[in-house]
Design a protein around this motif. Structure first.
Motif, PDB file in Angstrom:
ATOM      1  N   ILE A   7      39.112 -35.464  72.535  1.00 20.29           N
ATOM      2  CA  ILE A   7      37.707 -35.308  72.155  1.00 20.29           C
ATOM      3  C   ILE A   7      36.923 -36.559  72.529  1.00 20.29           C
ATOM      4  O   ILE A   7      35.817 -36.481  73.070  1.00 20.29           O
ATOM      5  N   LEU A   8      37.509 -37.711  72.281  1.00 22.26           N
ATOM      6  CA  LEU A   8      36.839 -38.955  72.645  1.00 22.26           C
ATOM      7  C   LEU A   8      36.750 -39.127  74.160  1.00 22.26           C
ATOM      8  O   LEU A   8      35.846 -39.794  74.653  1.00 22.26           O
ATOM      9  N   GLY A   9      37.644 -38.496  74.900  1.00 19.71           N
ATOM     10  CA  GLY A   9      37.528 -38.484  76.349  1.00 19.71           C
ATOM     11  C   GLY A   9      36.236 -37.811  76.786  1.00 19.71           C
ATOM     12  O   GLY A   9      35.524 -38.298  77.671  1.00 19.71           O
ATOM     13  N   PHE A  10      35.910 -36.679  76.149  1.00 23.85           N
ATOM     14  CA  PHE A  10      34.634 -36.015  76.429  1.00 23.85           C
ATOM     15  C   PHE A  10      33.457 -36.903  76.041  1.00 23.85           C
ATOM     16  O   PHE A  10      32.450 -36.957  76.746  1.00 23.85           O
ATOM     17  N   VAL A  11      33.602 -37.600  74.936  1.00 28.46           N
ATOM     18  CA  VAL A  11      32.525 -38.488  74.476  1.00 28.46           C
ATOM     19  C   VAL A  11      32.302 -39.611  75.482  1.00 28.46           C
ATOM     20  O   VAL A  11      31.158 -39.939  75.821  1.00 28.46           O
ATOM     21  N   TRP A  12      33.374 -40.209  75.986  1.00 31.08           N
ATOM     22  CA  TRP A  12      33.238 -41.301  76.960  1.00 31.08           C
ATOM     23  C   TRP A  12      32.601 -40.813  78.252  1.00 31.08           C
ATOM     24  O   TRP A  12      31.783 -41.504  78.853  1.00 31.08           O
ATOM     25  N   ILE A  13      32.972 -39.611  78.693  1.00 32.18           N
ATOM     26  CA  ILE A  13      32.378 -39.074  79.918  1.00 32.18           C
ATOM     27  C   ILE A  13      30.895 -38.777  79.695  1.00 32.18           C
ATOM     28  O   ILE A  13      30.061 -39.048  80.565  1.00 32.18           O
ATOM     29  N   GLY A  57      33.238 -47.180  84.857  1.00 35.95           N
ATOM     30  CA  GLY A  57      34.211 -47.638  83.868  1.00 35.95           C
ATOM     31  C   GLY A  57      34.343 -46.685  82.698  1.00 35.95           C
ATOM     32  O   GLY A  57      35.458 -46.326  82.297  1.00 35.95           O
ATOM     33  N   LEU A  58      33.219 -46.247  82.154  1.00 37.21           N
ATOM     34  CA  LEU A  58      33.262 -45.290  81.046  1.00 37.21           C
ATOM     35  C   LEU A  58      33.834 -43.950  81.490  1.00 37.21           C
ATOM     36  O   LEU A  58      34.596 -43.316  80.758  1.00 37.21           O
ATOM     37  N   GLY A  59      33.462 -43.515  82.688  1.00 38.29           N
ATOM     38  CA  GLY A  59      33.969 -42.239  83.189  1.00 38.29           C
ATOM     39  C   GLY A  59      35.468 -42.244  83.413  1.00 38.29           C
ATOM     40  O   GLY A  59      36.166 -41.291  83.061  1.00 38.29           O
ATOM     41  N   VAL A  60      35.979 -43.312  83.980  1.00 35.27           N
ATOM     42  CA  VAL A  60      37.428 -43.413  84.215  1.00 35.27           C
ATOM     43  C   VAL A  60      38.176 -43.494  82.885  1.00 35.27           C
ATOM     44  O   VAL A  60      39.219 -42.859  82.712  1.00 35.27           O
ATOM     45  N   PHE A  61      37.639 -44.239  81.948  1.00 36.84           N
ATOM     46  CA  PHE A  61      38.271 -44.330  80.628  1.00 36.84           C
ATOM     47  C   PHE A  61      38.312 -42.959  79.963  1.00 36.84           C
ATOM     48  O   PHE A  61      39.333 -42.561  79.382  1.00 36.84           O
ATOM     49  N   GLY A  62      37.213 -42.211  80.050  1.00 34.56           N
ATOM     50  CA  GLY A  62      37.185 -40.863  79.491  1.00 34.56           C
ATOM     51  C   GLY A  62      38.145 -39.923  80.192  1.00 34.56           C
ATOM     52  O   GLY A  62      38.812 -39.101  79.562  1.00 34.56           O
ATOM     53  N   TYR A  63      38.224 -40.031  81.525  1.00 36.06           N
ATOM     54  CA  TYR A  63      39.146 -39.192  82.290  1.00 36.06           C
ATOM     55  C   TYR A  63      40.593 -39.469  81.889  1.00 36.06           C
ATOM     56  O   TYR A  63      41.382 -38.542  81.706  1.00 36.06           O
TER      57      TYR A  63
END
Length: 75
Positions: A7-13, A57-63
């Motif tokens: 869920i937090l992956g979606f939030v980071w993306i 950076g945020l997108g890769v972390f979320g992915y």
């Protein structure tokens, strides 16, 4: 815990997309078209240096959070 990570992956993306929008539409482009030298330099720094670093950076972390790279099983 794994579901929370996904869920937090979606939030980071989503944060990556929002950050890209705000950096481009609110901070970057209006500064570049203002005509003042200080604003143009600040706008260029925002658009071409900070926006890619923050958004990617945020997108890769979320992915990675979505795909399970941070699971304990992988280590």
């Amino acid at each position: 815990m794994e579901n929370i990570k996904k869920i937090l992956g979606f939030v980071w993306i989503a944060l990556a997309l929002l950050t890209a929008y705000f950096c481009i539409a609110i901070f970057g482009l209006p500064k570049i078209v203002s005509g003042k030298q200080e604003d143009v330099v600040f706008g260029i720094i925002i658009l071409f240096i900070l926006t890619p670093i923050i958004s990617i950076g945020l997108g890769v972390f979320g992915y990675f959070a979505l795909t399970g790279e941070y699971n304990k099983d992988k280590m």
